[in-house]
Design a protein around this motif. Structure first.
Motif, PDB file in Angstrom:
ATOM      1  N   ILE A   1       0.563  -0.501  -0.043  1.00 45.08           N
ATOM      2  CA  ILE A   1      -0.384  -0.185  -0.120  1.00 45.08           C
ATOM      3  C   ILE A   1       1.086   1.287  -0.278  1.00 45.08           C
ATOM      4  CG2 ILE A   1      -1.928   1.298   1.700  1.00 45.08           C
ATOM      5  CD1 ILE A   1      -3.506  -1.242   2.000  1.00 45.08           C
ATOM      6  N   ASN A   2       1.039   2.055  -1.136  1.00 46.89           N
ATOM      7  CA  ASN A   2       1.300   3.242  -1.157  1.00 46.89           C
ATOM      8  C   ASN A   2       0.793   4.404   0.225  1.00 46.89           C
ATOM      9  OD1 ASN A   2       2.660   5.862  -1.952  1.00 46.89           O
ATOM     10  ND2 ASN A   2       2.254   5.215  -3.746  1.00 46.89           N
ATOM     11  N   VAL A   3       1.920   4.834   1.076  1.00 41.94           N
ATOM     12  CA  VAL A   3       0.754   5.384   2.414  1.00 41.94           C
ATOM     13  C   VAL A   3       0.771   6.742   2.312  1.00 41.94           C
ATOM     14  CG1 VAL A   3       0.587   6.293   4.586  1.00 41.94           C
ATOM     15  CG2 VAL A   3       1.402   3.464   3.991  1.00 41.94           C
ATOM     16  N   TYR A   4       1.401   7.048   0.975  1.00 38.85           N
ATOM     17  CA  TYR A   4       1.684   8.672   0.699  1.00 38.85           C
ATOM     18  C   TYR A   4       0.737   8.578  -0.435  1.00 38.85           C
ATOM     19  CZ  TYR A   4       3.399  12.928  -2.258  1.00 38.85           C
ATOM     20  OH  TYR A   4       3.404  13.966  -2.448  1.00 38.85           O
TER      21      TYR A   4
ATOM     22  N   LEU B   1     -13.641  10.166   1.073  1.00 37.60           N
ATOM     23  CA  LEU B   1     -13.623   8.747   0.141  1.00 37.60           C
ATOM     24  C   LEU B   1     -13.770   8.170  -0.483  1.00 37.60           C
ATOM     25  CD1 LEU B   1     -15.289   6.448   3.761  1.00 37.60           C
ATOM     26  CD2 LEU B   1     -13.031   7.428   3.806  1.00 37.60           C
ATOM     27  N   MET B   2     -14.488   8.573  -1.541  1.00 41.98           N
ATOM     28  CA  MET B   2     -14.262   8.506  -2.969  1.00 41.98           C
ATOM     29  C   MET B   2     -13.243   9.626  -3.733  1.00 41.98           C
ATOM     30  SD  MET B   2     -18.514   8.742  -4.313  1.00 41.98           S
ATOM     31  CE  MET B   2     -18.754  10.772  -3.578  1.00 41.98           C
ATOM     32  N   LEU B   3     -12.454  10.479  -3.502  1.00 42.54           N
ATOM     33  CA  LEU B   3     -11.558  11.142  -3.584  1.00 42.54           C
ATOM     34  C   LEU B   3     -10.641  10.748  -3.110  1.00 42.54           C
ATOM     35  CD1 LEU B   3     -13.272  14.953  -2.747  1.00 42.54           C
ATOM     36  CD2 LEU B   3     -12.655  14.024  -4.844  1.00 42.54           C
ATOM     37  N   VAL B   4     -10.281  10.004  -2.110  1.00 42.84           N
ATOM     38  CA  VAL B   4      -8.938   9.620  -1.284  1.00 42.84           C
ATOM     39  C   VAL B   4      -8.706   8.214  -2.649  1.00 42.84           C
ATOM     40  CG1 VAL B   4      -7.917   8.445   0.094  1.00 42.84           C
ATOM     41  CG2 VAL B   4      -9.016  10.733   0.567  1.00 42.84           C
ATOM     42  N   GLY B   5      -9.568   7.415  -2.963  1.00 41.99           N
ATOM     43  CA  GLY B   5     -10.368   6.015  -3.693  1.00 41.99           C
ATOM     44  C   GLY B   5      -9.580   6.452  -4.605  1.00 41.99           C
ATOM     45  N   LEU B   6     -10.281   7.800  -5.670  1.00 40.59           N
ATOM     46  CA  LEU B   6      -9.791   7.857  -6.856  1.00 40.59           C
ATOM     47  C   LEU B   6      -8.827   8.092  -6.980  1.00 40.59           C
ATOM     48  CD1 LEU B   6     -10.575   8.043  -9.690  1.00 40.59           C
ATOM     49  CD2 LEU B   6     -11.313  10.583  -8.965  1.00 40.59           C
ATOM     50  N   ASN B   7      -8.106   9.017  -6.299  1.00 40.96           N
ATOM     51  CA  ASN B   7      -6.844   9.305  -6.379  1.00 40.96           C
ATOM     52  C   ASN B   7      -5.605   8.034  -6.316  1.00 40.96           C
ATOM     53  OD1 ASN B   7      -4.620  11.746  -6.022  1.00 40.96           O
ATOM     54  ND2 ASN B   7      -4.254  10.745  -5.110  1.00 40.96           N
ATOM     55  N   TYR B   8      -6.620   7.833  -5.032  1.00 46.33           N
ATOM     56  CA  TYR B   8      -4.962   6.124  -4.838  1.00 46.33           C
ATOM     57  C   TYR B   8      -5.244   5.299  -6.502  1.00 46.33           C
ATOM     58  CZ  TYR B   8      -2.541   1.820  -2.417  1.00 46.33           C
ATOM     59  OH  TYR B   8      -2.078   1.589  -2.236  1.00 46.33           O
ATOM     60  N   LEU B   9      -7.116   5.092  -7.292  1.00 47.34           N
ATOM     61  CA  LEU B   9      -6.402   4.231  -7.672  1.00 47.34           C
ATOM     62  C   LEU B   9      -5.649   5.037  -9.281  1.00 47.34           C
ATOM     63  CD1 LEU B   9      -7.994   2.182  -9.696  1.00 47.34           C
ATOM     64  CD2 LEU B   9      -9.863   3.298 -10.312  1.00 47.34           C
TER      65      LEU B   9
END
Length: 391
Positions: free
Chosen positions: A8-11, A241-249
């Motif tokens: 997991i990329n914590v950054y 949560l959606m914004l963080v998830g999309l950024n990670y994707l």
């Protein structure tokens, strides 16, 4: 499990949260400075005297006392705009055209989620639901809204956009506008055949309409209640949560790397073994999922929807995407928060500063005026970059 956690990329999980906090604080500070400056300038005029007669407080005091609540309300609607704006940004980043049908995809998600809750309420399920089950039903409505909107977005791309991919940019743009009007009428037709009503109301259940009160502040002869509704907390939390998830994707997965490769150079990405059509469909799917979730959250916040419910939120979200820098995910987030703050501050203080001559109904003037100024002096948006066209 340990191997999975190490990968997991914590950054990329922490970075968007830091950006949200920074943008929220910066927008709140900037808008607060403008409101306070205007209050100080007008305090000794007829505007200040009028407010003193009405509330027995100075204009400066009135502005300061209302600031916390105005900021909370601005963040709530700002995150909704940001979630919708990301759908425009995702598609533009890959195909470089504006999917104007995204606002109706948002509306479809809202209708699917609300109709599910109305059906459950008609069966008497929501009335007797415990607090935990009420949240479970809301989550179910959001998931179904996301599935319907995501599937529709993929279908629209396959039918209306893919055959026109080699045409000039104006052709798919016209197609997108046509799909937008088509979906509006389809929603009207379906609602007229099923419920016979165009206006649908989100059922009242759970504790979503309750308000968490932080305290009461004396304002002249009355008291100002400072608080936030539970549904506002849900809207903000879900959007984060959606914004963080999309950024990670997009930035920390192989799928995201493929999306970025297709966005940068489709022919080269195809030569490297990337299925371009599949990635573009996936991009529409992700944008539709975000739009569907945002639609249900919008219905939760404002309770009433109709077949045209996507028009103004979609227009505002498109404005937010352009304001931040179309094609830039961070810019869409910034644009949504800034636009939400602009609307809320204008709607809350405009009537007071103009002594009722211009009320909250004129708040859009300020939002779109700022957009025009940004496009005049920085056409690429607040966080966009100049991109050289290929010969």
């Amino acid at each position: 499990m340990i191997r999975f956690l190490k990968r997991i990329n914590v950054y990329e999980l922490v970075r968007p949260v830091g950006q949200m906090v920074l943008f929220s604080l910066g927008s709140a500070a900037f808008m607060s400075a403008i409101a306070i400056s205007l209050a100080l300038a007008l305090d000794g005029t007829a505007v200040g005297a009028s407010l003193m007669d009405k509330y027995n407080v100075s204009l400066y005091t009135y502005t300061m006392l209302n600031l916390p609540q105005v900021i909370i309300d601005g963040l709530t609607i700002g995150f909704v705009y940001a979630a919708i704006a990301l759908g425009y940004t995702m598609v533009y980043g890959v195909l470089e055209f504006i999917n104007f049908a995204h606002s109706e995809i948002f509306a479809v998600g809202a209708f699917v989620g609300v109709e599910l809750l109305i059906a459950l309420d008609g069966m008497g399920i929501l009335a007797g639901a415990s607090l935990g089950m009420a949240y479970a039903y809301l989550i179910l409505a959001i998931i179904l809204g996301m599935m319907a909107a995501g599937g529709l977005a993929v279908a629209v791309e396959r039918v209306a956009y893919r055959p026109l991919r080699g045409a000039s940019r104006l052709v798919p743009l016209i197609s997108a506008i046509g799909v937008s009007f088509l979906l509006q009428d389809v929603i009207r037709l379906v609602e007229s055949l099923t419920s016979g009503q165009f206006n649908r109301i989100m059922p009242t259940f759970g504790n979503f309409d309750s308000r968490i009160v932080f305290g009461k502040i004396a304002m002249g002869t009355s008291k100002l209640t400072l608080g936030i509704s539970v549904k506002s907390i849900i809207v903000i939390g879900s959007a984060v949560l959606m914004l963080v998830g999309l950024n990670y994707l997009v930035n920390a997965t192989r799928v995201g790397k493929a999306i970025r490769a297709v966005a940068q150079d489709r022919p080269t990405a195809s030569l490297m073994g990337i299925n371009v059509n599949r990635i573009i469909s996936l991009t529409f799917l992700v944008g539709g999922l975000l739009g569907g979730a945002a639609g249900v959250l919008y219905a939760l916040k404002f309770t009433r929807i109709d077949p045209f419910v996507g028009f103004f939120p979609g227009l505002k979200a498109f404005t937010a995407a352009v304001l931040g820098g179309i094609g830039n995910m961070t810019g869409a987030l910034l644009g949504g928060i800034v636009l939400g703050m602009l609307e809320t501050f204008a709607g809350s203080y405009m009537g007071v500063f103009t002594m009722g001559a211009a009320g909250s109904e004129y708040k859009d003037i300020f939002a779109f005026s700022i957009l025009i100024l940004v496009l005049i002096f920085r056409p690429q948006g607040l966080m966009g970059k100049h991109v050289m066209q290929k010969a």
